[in-house]
Enzyme design. Structure first.
Site, PDB file in Angstrom:
ATOM      1  N   CYS A 254      13.242  10.088   8.352  1.00 59.96           N
ATOM      2  CA  CYS A 254      13.008   9.591   9.716  1.00 59.96           C
ATOM      3  C   CYS A 254      14.254   9.736  10.575  1.00 59.96           C
ATOM      4  O   CYS A 254      14.169   9.999  11.766  1.00 59.96           O
ATOM      5  CB  CYS A 254      12.565   8.135   9.654  1.00 59.96           C
ATOM      6  SG  CYS A 254      13.683   7.124   8.684  1.00 59.96           S
TER       7      CYS A 254
ATOM      8  N   GLU B  11       1.839   7.923  15.301  1.00 57.38           N
ATOM      9  CA  GLU B  11       0.388   7.922  15.552  1.00 57.38           C
ATOM     10  C   GLU B  11      -0.267   6.768  14.802  1.00 57.38           C
ATOM     11  O   GLU B  11      -1.054   6.004  15.364  1.00 57.38           O
ATOM     12  CB  GLU B  11      -0.267   9.233  15.065  1.00 57.38           C
ATOM     13  CG  GLU B  11       0.236  10.504  15.715  1.00 57.38           C
ATOM     14  CD  GLU B  11       1.616  10.932  15.205  1.00 57.38           C
ATOM     15  OE1 GLU B  11       1.829  10.926  13.981  1.00 57.38           O
ATOM     16  OE2 GLU B  11       2.498  11.239  16.040  1.00 57.38           O
TER      17      GLU B  11
ATOM     18  N   GLU C 128       8.374   0.822  11.679  1.00 58.10           N
ATOM     19  CA  GLU C 128       9.518   1.740  11.515  1.00 58.10           C
ATOM     20  C   GLU C 128       8.936   3.138  11.594  1.00 58.10           C
ATOM     21  O   GLU C 128       8.258   3.576  10.671  1.00 58.10           O
ATOM     22  CB  GLU C 128      10.189   1.514  10.153  1.00 58.10           C
ATOM     23  CG  GLU C 128      10.713   0.124   9.916  1.00 58.10           C
ATOM     24  CD  GLU C 128      11.908  -0.220  10.784  1.00 58.10           C
ATOM     25  OE1 GLU C 128      12.510   0.683  11.376  1.00 58.10           O
ATOM     26  OE2 GLU C 128      12.217  -1.424  10.880  1.00 58.10           O
TER      27      GLU C 128
ATOM     28  N   GLY D 218       6.076   4.650   8.908  1.00 58.28           N
ATOM     29  CA  GLY D 218       5.309   5.891   8.912  1.00 58.28           C
ATOM     30  C   GLY D 218       5.351   6.541  10.276  1.00 58.28           C
ATOM     31  O   GLY D 218       6.302   6.353  11.039  1.00 58.28           O
ATOM     32  N   SER D 219       4.296   7.257  10.575  1.00 55.76           N
ATOM     33  CA  SER D 219       4.286   8.066  11.797  1.00 55.76           C
ATOM     34  C   SER D 219       3.957   7.218  13.029  1.00 55.76           C
ATOM     35  O   SER D 219       3.256   6.207  12.927  1.00 55.76           O
ATOM     36  CB  SER D 219       3.238   9.164  11.651  1.00 55.76           C
ATOM     37  OG  SER D 219       1.964   8.576  11.467  1.00 55.76           O
TER      38      SER D 219
ATOM     39  N   GLY E 240       1.293   4.178  13.510  1.00 57.93           N
ATOM     40  CA  GLY E 240       1.903   2.930  13.988  1.00 57.93           C
ATOM     41  C   GLY E 240       1.175   2.390  15.214  1.00 57.93           C
ATOM     42  O   GLY E 240       0.925   1.191  15.328  1.00 57.93           O
TER      43      GLY E 240
ATOM     44  N   GLU F 146       8.894  15.339  16.525  1.00 61.95           N
ATOM     45  CA  GLU F 146       9.417  15.201  15.164  1.00 61.95           C
ATOM     46  C   GLU F 146       8.743  16.228  14.263  1.00 61.95           C
ATOM     47  O   GLU F 146       7.516  16.270  14.178  1.00 61.95           O
ATOM     48  CB  GLU F 146       9.135  13.787  14.639  1.00 61.95           C
ATOM     49  CG  GLU F 146       9.742  13.561  13.276  1.00 61.95           C
ATOM     50  CD  GLU F 146       9.416  12.194  12.698  1.00 61.95           C
ATOM     51  OE1 GLU F 146       8.254  11.768  12.800  1.00 61.95           O
ATOM     52  OE2 GLU F 146      10.333  11.563  12.139  1.00 61.95           O
TER      53      GLU F 146
ATOM     54  N   LYS G 177       0.876  -1.182   0.000  1.00 64.58           N
ATOM     55  CA  LYS G 177       0.000   0.000   0.000  1.00 64.58           C
ATOM     56  C   LYS G 177       0.911   1.229   0.000  1.00 64.58           C
ATOM     57  O   LYS G 177       1.432   1.622   1.042  1.00 64.58           O
ATOM     58  CB  LYS G 177      -0.879  -0.030   1.254  1.00 64.58           C
ATOM     59  CG  LYS G 177      -2.246   0.602   1.111  1.00 64.58           C
ATOM     60  CD  LYS G 177      -2.248   2.089   0.784  1.00 64.58           C
ATOM     61  CE  LYS G 177      -1.987   2.955   1.992  1.00 64.58           C
ATOM     62  NZ  LYS G 177      -1.718   4.363   1.632  1.00 64.58           N
TER      63      LYS G 177
HETATM   64  P1  NAD Z   1       1.838   8.238   7.874  1.00 59.80           P
HETATM   65  O1  NAD Z   1       1.860   7.437   9.120  1.00 59.80           O
HETATM   66  O2  NAD Z   1       0.868   9.350   7.776  1.00 59.80           O
HETATM   67  O3  NAD Z   1       1.544   7.305   6.621  1.00 59.80           O
HETATM   68  C1  NAD Z   1       2.343   6.182   6.323  1.00 59.80           C
HETATM   69  C2  NAD Z   1       1.533   5.191   5.525  1.00 59.80           C
HETATM   70  O4  NAD Z   1       0.471   4.704   6.341  1.00 59.80           O
HETATM   71  C3  NAD Z   1       0.862   5.774   4.269  1.00 59.80           C
HETATM   72  O5  NAD Z   1       0.873   4.806   3.254  1.00 59.80           O
HETATM   73  C4  NAD Z   1      -0.563   6.016   4.746  1.00 59.80           C
HETATM   74  O6  NAD Z   1      -1.502   6.003   3.697  1.00 59.80           O
HETATM   75  C5  NAD Z   1      -0.765   4.831   5.669  1.00 59.80           C
HETATM   76  N1  NAD Z   1      -1.827   5.016   6.664  1.00 59.80           N
HETATM   77  C6  NAD Z   1      -2.303   6.173   7.195  1.00 59.80           C
HETATM   78  N2  NAD Z   1      -3.298   5.907   8.076  1.00 59.80           N
HETATM   79  C7  NAD Z   1      -3.442   4.568   8.112  1.00 59.80           C
HETATM   80  C8  NAD Z   1      -4.284   3.679   8.844  1.00 59.80           C
HETATM   81  N3  NAD Z   1      -5.191   4.138   9.708  1.00 59.80           N
HETATM   82  N4  NAD Z   1      -4.145   2.352   8.648  1.00 59.80           N
HETATM   83  C9  NAD Z   1      -3.227   1.872   7.798  1.00 59.80           C
HETATM   84  N5  NAD Z   1      -2.398   2.657   7.062  1.00 59.80           N
HETATM   85  C10 NAD Z   1      -2.504   3.989   7.219  1.00 59.80           C
HETATM   86  O7  NAD Z   1       3.341   8.720   7.655  1.00 59.80           O
HETATM   87  P2  NAD Z   1       3.909   9.638   6.512  1.00 59.80           P
HETATM   88  O8  NAD Z   1       3.452  11.024   6.797  1.00 59.80           O
HETATM   89  O9  NAD Z   1       3.633   9.037   5.175  1.00 59.80           O
HETATM   90  O10 NAD Z   1       5.479   9.510   6.753  1.00 59.80           O
HETATM   91  C11 NAD Z   1       6.155  10.283   7.672  1.00 59.80           C
HETATM   92  C12 NAD Z   1       6.473   9.474   8.919  1.00 59.80           C
HETATM   93  O11 NAD Z   1       7.128   8.258   8.569  1.00 59.80           O
HETATM   94  C13 NAD Z   1       7.433  10.202   9.837  1.00 59.80           C
HETATM   95  O12 NAD Z   1       7.029  10.052  11.173  1.00 59.80           O
HETATM   96  C14 NAD Z   1       8.751   9.475   9.590  1.00 59.80           C
HETATM   97  O13 NAD Z   1       9.675   9.568  10.635  1.00 59.80           O
HETATM   98  C15 NAD Z   1       8.293   8.079   9.361  1.00 59.80           C
HETATM   99  N6  NAD Z   1       9.309   7.314   8.634  1.00 59.80           N
HETATM  100  C16 NAD Z   1      10.009   6.348   9.303  1.00 59.80           C
HETATM  101  C17 NAD Z   1      11.014   5.629   8.654  1.00 59.80           C
HETATM  102  C18 NAD Z   1      11.817   4.571   9.360  1.00 59.80           C
HETATM  103  O14 NAD Z   1      12.482   3.798   8.686  1.00 59.80           O
HETATM  104  N7  NAD Z   1      11.797   4.499  10.672  1.00 59.80           N
HETATM  105  C19 NAD Z   1      11.296   5.908   7.311  1.00 59.80           C
HETATM  106  C20 NAD Z   1      10.560   6.905   6.660  1.00 59.80           C
HETATM  107  C21 NAD Z   1       9.570   7.589   7.336  1.00 59.80           C
END
Ligand code: NAD
Length: 488
Positions: free
Chosen positions: A295, A242, A261, A239-240, A244, A392, A186
């Site tokens: 990140c 929240e 992650e 992702g974020s 996660g 962050e 996704k």
């Molecule tokens: P996000 O959490 O908003 O979205 C990430 C993914 O999750 C997207 O594909 C989104 O569509 C999906 N998503 C959103 N809500 C969801 C739900 N309720 N259920 C399932 N999937 C859902 O994050 P973002 O804004 O795309 O990315 C930024 C964040 O990602 C930052 O916090 C960054 O630090 C983190 N990040 C971490 C790493 C790592 O390796 N640790 C790498 C890159 C980014």
């Protein structure tokens, strides 16, 4: 093909399910961050589409993919690496266009790292071994022969963010496929295009239908449907924090395996004996690469008091020297943030930093130009307890904090809810090892920022995540260990 001449030419925008492309009943707008305009409309996967993708992945796992030996999986992964290398320029352009980053950056990191990841995991695919374990026998009555095998976890839901989509998709696909799993990816709704092009390459490489499925769509709909699906065995999420947190809660209902992650607030520690030129260059890269949407961005810069003003002034200069603009212009060194919401969030943090008493030495707002740009910003005299040092920001904003002793530096470095990465700048090898052992972070880099390699485990401590991707750890995270005991 030059994507600048006709950006729409060659875009892949559909759903990739069971080896076939389809339009999807609805679409969402994918914007160009550098202009704010709609770039292209992309298929918006529904929960039913996600269900079809999961069923295709299960069928492939129970069928042809389950029968494909490691050496066969390795051939396909190597072929995929070759195709990514062939299309390197096109993929770099897609990434620049969709994420808003200068085109040289995906050419330097995202695309070569993707190739290296597929090659690395091709190497593991036929080397995933168990062990034989001596035991005391069976109830004193018979001898036993016990061994372990590592089997695929099953159907994996891979949820990817928008900042480095291609590379993070590869970090999930490489180990999952090498270990014999099938995957539903996704992509993030803000930047799906490079992953959709990768889908074309997966098809061309000859992976059987259903082994990899791609469902672009909204997080709260397609993403949530994948997490809730009873036939998905594991969610690999980047992702974020929240989202996660929500994913871990939702995955508990079906006892899915989860790797998370998440974000970071990574320290960069400049010791008294540091090579200052190298440190300043590395810190600037750790703040401004990918517009700070990284990140592992090194956003808390802890500097020995003897170098404090020198480093503050040099970082201010480096920030002011950044050239914001068209990701395809050679002069551009920093691109646009991903969307208006992200820009607003970053600008609010900047205002909060000012209100909380930190000193702005560079940037501090947005430039007067179209697109979602923010001026690279350096704050000095930051209190580690203030909002801009704790949360962050995910934008080009650095907080510089002085320290007097290394004990103090470690205390500040660890005084955070995050634990993804840390960088230490010192010429003293003992100090480097000593500090590395004391920082609570999944990755510690000495004298260089973001020394990533697919052979090295990747993941965070504390709020930065759960589990590890990449390297042998990536294989462990994508397999279940089974023990077989034969009573002799
Ligand atoms: P996000 O959490 O908003 O979205 C990430 C993914 O999750 C997207 O594909 C989104 O569509 C999906 N998503 C959103 N809500 C969801 C739900 N309720 N259920 C399932 N999937 C859902 O994050 P973002 O804004 O795309 O990315 C930024 C964040 O990602 C930052 O916090 C960054 O630090 C983190 N990040 C971490 C790493 C790592 O390796 N640790 C790498 C890159 C980014």
């Amino acid at each position: 093909m030059t994507l600048t001449a006709d950006p729409r030419a060659g875009f892949t925008t559909g759903l990739f399910i069971d080896g076939a492309w389809s339009e999807g009943a609805e679409t969402f707008d994918d914007l160009n961050p550098a202009t704010g305009e709609v770039l292209v409309k992309v298929a918006n996967a529904s929960p039913e589409d996600v269900d079809r993708a999961v069923r295709a992945a299960r069928a492939a796992l129970d069928g042809v993919w389950g029968e494909t030996p490691g050496v066969g999986r390795a051939v396909l992964l190597n072929r995929l690496a070759d195709l990514v290398e062939r299309d390197a320029q096109q993929l770099a352009r897609l990434e620049a266009l969709d994420v808003g980053k200068p085109v040289g950056q995906p050419g330097l990191l995202d695309v070569p790292n993707t190739v290296a990841t597929f090659r690395h995991f091709a190497g593991w695919a036929d080397k995933i071994q168990g062990s034989t374990i001596p035991t005391a026998g069976y109830l004193g009555m018979a001898k036993t022969h016990s061994y372990t095998v590592r089997e695929p976890v099953g159907v994996i839901g891979a949820i990817v963010p928008w900042n480095t989509p291609l590379m993070i998709a590869a970090w999930k696909l490489g180990p999952a496929l090498a270990a014999g799993n099938t995957v539903v990816v996704k992509p993030a709704e803000d930047a799906p295009l490079s992953i959709l092009h990768l889908g074309r390459l997966i098809e061309e490489a000859g992976f059987p239908a259903g082994v990899v499925n791609i469902v672009p769509g909204l997080g709260g709909i397609a993403g949530a449907a994948l997490v809730a699906h009873p036939d998905v065995d594991k969610i690999s999420f980047t992702g974020s924090p929240e989202v996660g947190r929500q994913i871990q809660k939702s995955a508990a209902d079906t006892f899915k395996r989860v790797t998370l992650e998440l974000g970071g607030k990574s320290p960069q520690i400049v010791c008294e004996d540091a090579d200052l030129d190298a440190a300043i260059q590395g810190i600037a890269m750790g703040l401004f690469f990918n517009q700070g949407e990284v990140c592992a961005a090194g956003t808390r810069i802890l500097v020995h008091r003897s170098h404090y003003e020198t480093v503050v002034n040099a970082l201010a200069e480096a920030a002011e020297a950044q050239v914001l603009g068209d990701p395809f212009a050679e002069s551009t060194t920093m691109g646009a943030l991903i969307n208006e919401g992200q820009r607003k969030r970053v600008l609010e943090y900047i205002e909060k930093g000012k209100a909380e008493g930190a000193r702005v030495v560079a940037g501090g707002g947005k430039p007067d130009q179209p697109g979602f740009f923010v001026r690279p910003t350096i704050f000095a005299d930051v209190d580690n307890g203030s909002t801009i040092a704790r949360e962050e920001i995910f934008g080009p904003v650095g907080a510089v904090i002085p320290f007097d002793t290394v004990e103090e530096a470690i205390a500040i470095a660890n005084d955070t809810e995050y634990g993804l990465a840390a960088t230490i700048w010192t010429r003293d090898v003992s100090l480097a090892h000593s500090l590395a052992s004391k920082v609570r972070a999944g990755a510690v880099w000495v004298n260089g920022w973001a020394a990533l390699d697919p052979a090295l485990p990747w993941g965070g401590m504390k709020t930065s995540g759960i589990g590890r991707e990449l390297g042998w750890s990536g294989i462990l995270a994508n397999t279940e260990e089974k023990v077989v005991t034969i009573v002799l």
